[in-house]
Design a protein around this motif. Structure first.
Motif, short mmCIF file in Angstrom:
data_model
loop_
_atom_site.label_atom_id
_atom_site.label_comp_id
_atom_site.label_asym_id
_atom_site.label_seq_id
_atom_site.Cartn_x
_atom_site.Cartn_y
_atom_site.Cartn_z
N GLY A 12 -5.64 16.21 3.38
CA GLY A 12 -5.47 15.62 2.05
C GLY A 12 -4.60 14.39 2.05
N ALA A 13 -4.60 13.62 3.16
CA ALA A 13 -3.77 12.42 3.25
C ALA A 13 -4.58 11.17 2.94
CB ALA A 13 -3.16 12.31 4.65
N TYR A 14 -3.90 10.15 2.49
CA TYR A 14 -4.52 8.83 2.39
C TYR A 14 -4.64 8.24 3.80
CZ TYR A 14 -3.29 8.95 -2.61
OH TYR A 14 -3.16 9.29 -3.93
N HIS A 15 -5.53 7.26 3.93
CA HIS A 15 -5.71 6.58 5.22
C HIS A 15 -5.62 5.08 5.00
CE1 HIS A 15 -8.71 5.51 8.73
NE2 HIS A 15 -7.48 5.11 8.98
N LEU A 16 -4.65 4.45 5.67
CA LEU A 16 -4.49 3.00 5.67
C LEU A 16 -4.90 2.48 7.04
CD1 LEU A 16 -3.43 0.15 5.00
CD2 LEU A 16 -1.11 1.01 5.47
N ALA A 17 -5.93 1.63 7.08
CA ALA A 17 -6.37 0.99 8.31
C ALA A 17 -5.84 -0.44 8.33
CB ALA A 17 -7.89 1.01 8.41
N ASP A 18 -5.01 -0.74 9.30
CA ASP A 18 -4.42 -2.07 9.45
C ASP A 18 -5.23 -2.84 10.49
OD1 ASP A 18 -2.92 -4.31 10.01
OD2 ASP A 18 -1.00 -3.25 10.20
N ILE A 19 -5.98 -3.86 10.02
CA ILE A 19 -6.82 -4.64 10.93
C ILE A 19 -6.23 -6.04 11.14
CG2 ILE A 19 -8.90 -3.33 10.37
CD1 ILE A 19 -9.81 -5.76 8.66
N ALA A 20 -4.91 -6.15 11.06
CA ALA A 20 -4.26 -7.45 11.14
C ALA A 20 -4.76 -8.30 12.29
CB ALA A 20 -2.74 -7.28 11.25
N HIS A 21 -4.88 -7.70 13.47
CA HIS A 21 -5.27 -8.47 14.65
C HIS A 21 -6.76 -8.75 14.70
CE1 HIS A 21 -2.04 -9.25 17.60
NE2 HIS A 21 -1.38 -8.43 16.81
N ILE A 22 -7.56 -7.89 14.13
CA ILE A 22 -9.01 -7.98 14.32
C ILE A 22 -9.74 -8.34 13.03
CG2 ILE A 22 -9.10 -6.49 16.35
CD1 ILE A 22 -9.82 -4.17 14.45
N ASP B 105 -0.56 19.72 11.96
CA ASP B 105 0.76 20.31 12.10
C ASP B 105 1.76 19.69 11.13
OD1 ASP B 105 2.79 21.93 13.44
OD2 ASP B 105 3.51 20.04 14.29
N VAL B 106 1.71 18.35 10.99
CA VAL B 106 2.68 17.63 10.17
C VAL B 106 2.30 17.60 8.70
CG1 VAL B 106 3.69 15.34 9.80
CG2 VAL B 106 3.39 16.21 12.12
N GLU B 107 0.99 17.57 8.42
CA GLU B 107 0.46 17.42 7.05
C GLU B 107 1.05 16.18 6.37
OE1 GLU B 107 0.95 21.07 4.89
OE2 GLU B 107 -0.68 22.05 6.00
N PRO B 108 0.79 15.01 6.90
CA PRO B 108 1.35 13.77 6.33
C PRO B 108 0.73 13.45 4.98
CG PRO B 108 -0.30 13.22 7.95
CD PRO B 108 -0.13 14.71 8.03
N ASP B 109 1.40 12.60 4.25
CA ASP B 109 0.85 12.10 2.99
C ASP B 109 -0.06 10.89 3.22
OD1 ASP B 109 2.44 13.77 0.94
OD2 ASP B 109 3.99 12.99 2.27
N LEU B 110 0.17 10.18 4.33
CA LEU B 110 -0.63 9.01 4.65
C LEU B 110 -0.71 8.85 6.16
CD1 LEU B 110 -0.79 5.60 2.97
CD2 LEU B 110 -0.09 5.63 5.36
N VAL B 111 -1.90 8.53 6.65
CA VAL B 111 -2.12 8.23 8.06
C VAL B 111 -2.39 6.74 8.20
CG1 VAL B 111 -3.53 8.66 10.10
CG2 VAL B 111 -3.06 10.53 8.49
N VAL C 3 0.84 -1.21 0.00
CA VAL C 3 0.00 0.00 0.00
C VAL C 3 0.87 1.25 0.00
CG1 VAL C 3 -1.64 1.36 1.34
CG2 VAL C 3 -2.00 -1.09 1.07
N LEU C 4 1.89 1.27 0.85
CA LEU C 4 2.77 2.44 0.88
C LEU C 4 3.39 2.69 -0.49
CD1 LEU C 4 4.64 1.98 4.30
CD2 LEU C 4 2.43 3.04 3.85
N MET C 5 3.87 1.62 -1.12
CA MET C 5 4.51 1.78 -2.42
C MET C 5 3.53 2.19 -3.51
SD MET C 5 7.36 -1.27 -2.52
CE MET C 5 7.90 -0.73 -4.14
N SER C 6 2.25 1.88 -3.32
CA SER C 6 1.26 2.21 -4.35
C SER C 6 0.91 3.69 -4.39
CB SER C 6 -0.01 1.38 -4.14
OG SER C 6 -0.76 1.85 -3.03
N VAL C 7 1.13 4.41 -3.28
CA VAL C 7 0.69 5.82 -3.25
C VAL C 7 1.75 6.80 -2.78
CG1 VAL C 7 -1.76 5.28 -3.00
CG2 VAL C 7 -0.34 5.52 -0.94
N LEU C 8 2.87 6.31 -2.24
CA LEU C 8 3.89 7.20 -1.69
C LEU C 8 5.18 7.15 -2.50
CD1 LEU C 8 3.60 6.52 2.17
CD2 LEU C 8 2.44 8.29 0.82
N ASP C 9 5.95 8.22 -2.42
CA ASP C 9 7.30 8.27 -2.94
C ASP C 9 8.26 8.29 -1.75
OD1 ASP C 9 6.61 8.48 -5.69
OD2 ASP C 9 6.13 10.60 -5.38
N PRO C 10 9.47 7.76 -1.92
CA PRO C 10 10.43 7.82 -0.82
C PRO C 10 10.59 9.24 -0.30
CG PRO C 10 11.26 6.40 -2.55
CD PRO C 10 10.01 7.03 -3.08
N GLY C 11 10.58 9.36 1.02
CA GLY C 11 10.68 10.68 1.64
C GLY C 11 9.34 11.29 2.01
#
Length: 415
Positions: free
Chosen positions: A193-203, A163-169, A103-111
């Motif tokens: 304007g960030a993407y949101h990745l929800a990791d439900i690995a445990h649940i 404050d940070v304005e991330p590209d993905l949360v 997922v990170l590689m599909s929408v983010l660039d290094p940095g």
């Protein structure tokens, strides 16, 4: 399964496999990320599909001979869509961590910047820990749980996001015992304007059964493990809206993987099919009831619980208030000697090393699969507390071990 064929060819491996089978039968598995799959899932995972190379996706493989591999993968996909209500599903990731990286590689660039939950506060290595690839490739800022309540601080997360304005949360956890408000985190992501990745690995299983709110249809991307609370073939999956499907699929293959493990995909298909049975909903409900019974028992025995309890399949106990001289690893080792297997875990405000932390993480999925209900969980909770009180007392260890033997005999695992 007797491993007789393996024994004829490789006695050393057969001996280890037999011993592992006996270990699982004779101990209580309480690592929150572990479970026991059915014989059907194990049989599917040991099928002839282990021989297949199936690079690509159903209907578009780079090798011939994939007709039945296509059938199996498509079954896994369609069953996953039905279980979680997803528009698009990729069942090829070898693990939840690889699903996250794809997922990170599909929408983010290094940095680019990621905002995620700190590992010490219940997050996961793959969410951007410096030792993980995500932490090496991306700029990572981390949010925490509230120091007093042990619960996610949504207002603080929102303020940090602005404050940070991330590209993905990234939301989700590996050691957080409460429900997650996916919509609140989505609102924070949307505000910058960030993407949101929800990791439900445990649940994953709890979400499928409606025992935990679902982020599917809320978050842009949802990842999960397929062997924890869902009891299917070991690995990961990615769910997303159709608009992201091509980028996600390309990030998995050829982005981070070559040929998929089709025997594991077969195990996923079988496990997903089992989870579509109404009996699975009853199982998931019992997982949560058992965790609540365990938490209540710990509290009655004076153990301090992070967040004061649980809404999920796990309980996180902070040993410092009641047993300040006892480290989590001490308890983990003593309990394993007595036949109860769990893991030491960091807690919010950790004052020890992550390699010898102050807490223990205890899960109920595997014992619930075994048939335990609230009464048995209270008994086990008291056994754990007995060892926490006296981790170096051989008589206590011996007494707990005898009761573990009685429980494993009463609730056999694999014939």
């Amino acid at each position: 399964m007797t491993y007789e064929t393996v024994r004829q060819i490789d006695p050393a491996v057969a001996s280890a496999l037999t011993s592992e089978r006996e270990r699982q039968n004779e101990t209580l598995a309480m690592i929150a990320s572990e479970n026991h799959v059915s014989q059907a899932v194990m049989e599917a995972q040991s099928s002839e599909l282990t021989n297949n190379y199936a690079e690509g996706y159903p209907g578009g493989r780079y090798y011939g001979g994939c007709e039945y591999a296509d059938d199996v993968e498509q079954l896994a996909i369609e069953r996953a869509k039905e279980l979680w209500g997803a528009e698009h599903v990729n069942v090829q990731p070898h693990s939840g961590s690889q699903a996250n990286m794809a997922v990170l590689m599909s929408v983010l660039d290094p940095g680019d910047t990621i905002l995620s939950l700190d590992l010490m506060h219940g997050g996961h290595l793959s969410h951007g820990h410096p030792a993980n690839a995500a932490g090496k490739l991306y700029d990572v800022v981390q949010y925490e749980v509230d120091s007093e309540t042990g619960r996610l601080d949504y207002a603080g997360l929102d303020e940090l996001a602005r404050d940070v304005e991330p590209d993905l949360v990234i939301s989700g956890f590996s050691a957080y015992p409460r429900e997650v408000d996916w919509e609140a985190i989505q609102e924070s992501a949307d505000s910058v304007g960030a993407y949101h990745l929800a990791d439900i690995a445990h649940i994953t299983g709890l979400v499928a059964a409606g025992e935990h709110p679902s982020p599917v249809g809320i978050a842009d991307f949802v990842t999960g493990s397929t062997h924890k609370t869902i009891r299917s073939g070991r690995g990961g999956l990615i769910m997303c809206r159709e608009e992201y499907a091509d980028d996600v699929d390309a990030a998995v293959f050829p982005g981070i993987q070559g040929g998929p493990l089709m025997h594991n995909v077969a195990g996923k298909a079988v496990g997903f099919g089992e989870a579509l049975d109404p009996e699975f909903d009853a199982y998931a409900a019992q997982v949560v009831k058992n965790a609540e019974a365990l938490a209540e028992t710990f509290e009655l025995r004076g153990l301090s619980l992070v967040s004061g309890g649980t809404d999920t399949h796990l309980v996180l106990a902070d040993l410092r208030p009641s047993h300040p001289e006892t480290a989590g690893k001490d308890v983990e080792a003593a309990l394993e000697e007595a036949g109860i297997v769990l893991n030491a875990n960091t807690v919010p405000g950790e004052s020890r090393s992550a390699f010898n932390p102050s807490g223990i993480r205890v899960g109920t999925p595997a014992l619930t699969t075994r048939g335990f209900e609230e009464a048995e969980m209270r008994q086990v909770g008291n056994l754990i507390a007995d060892v926490v009180d006296a981790p170096n007392d051989d008589d206590v260890i011996e007494g707990v071990s005898a009761q573990v033997d009685e429980l494993t005999d009463a609730y056999p695992l694999y014939d």
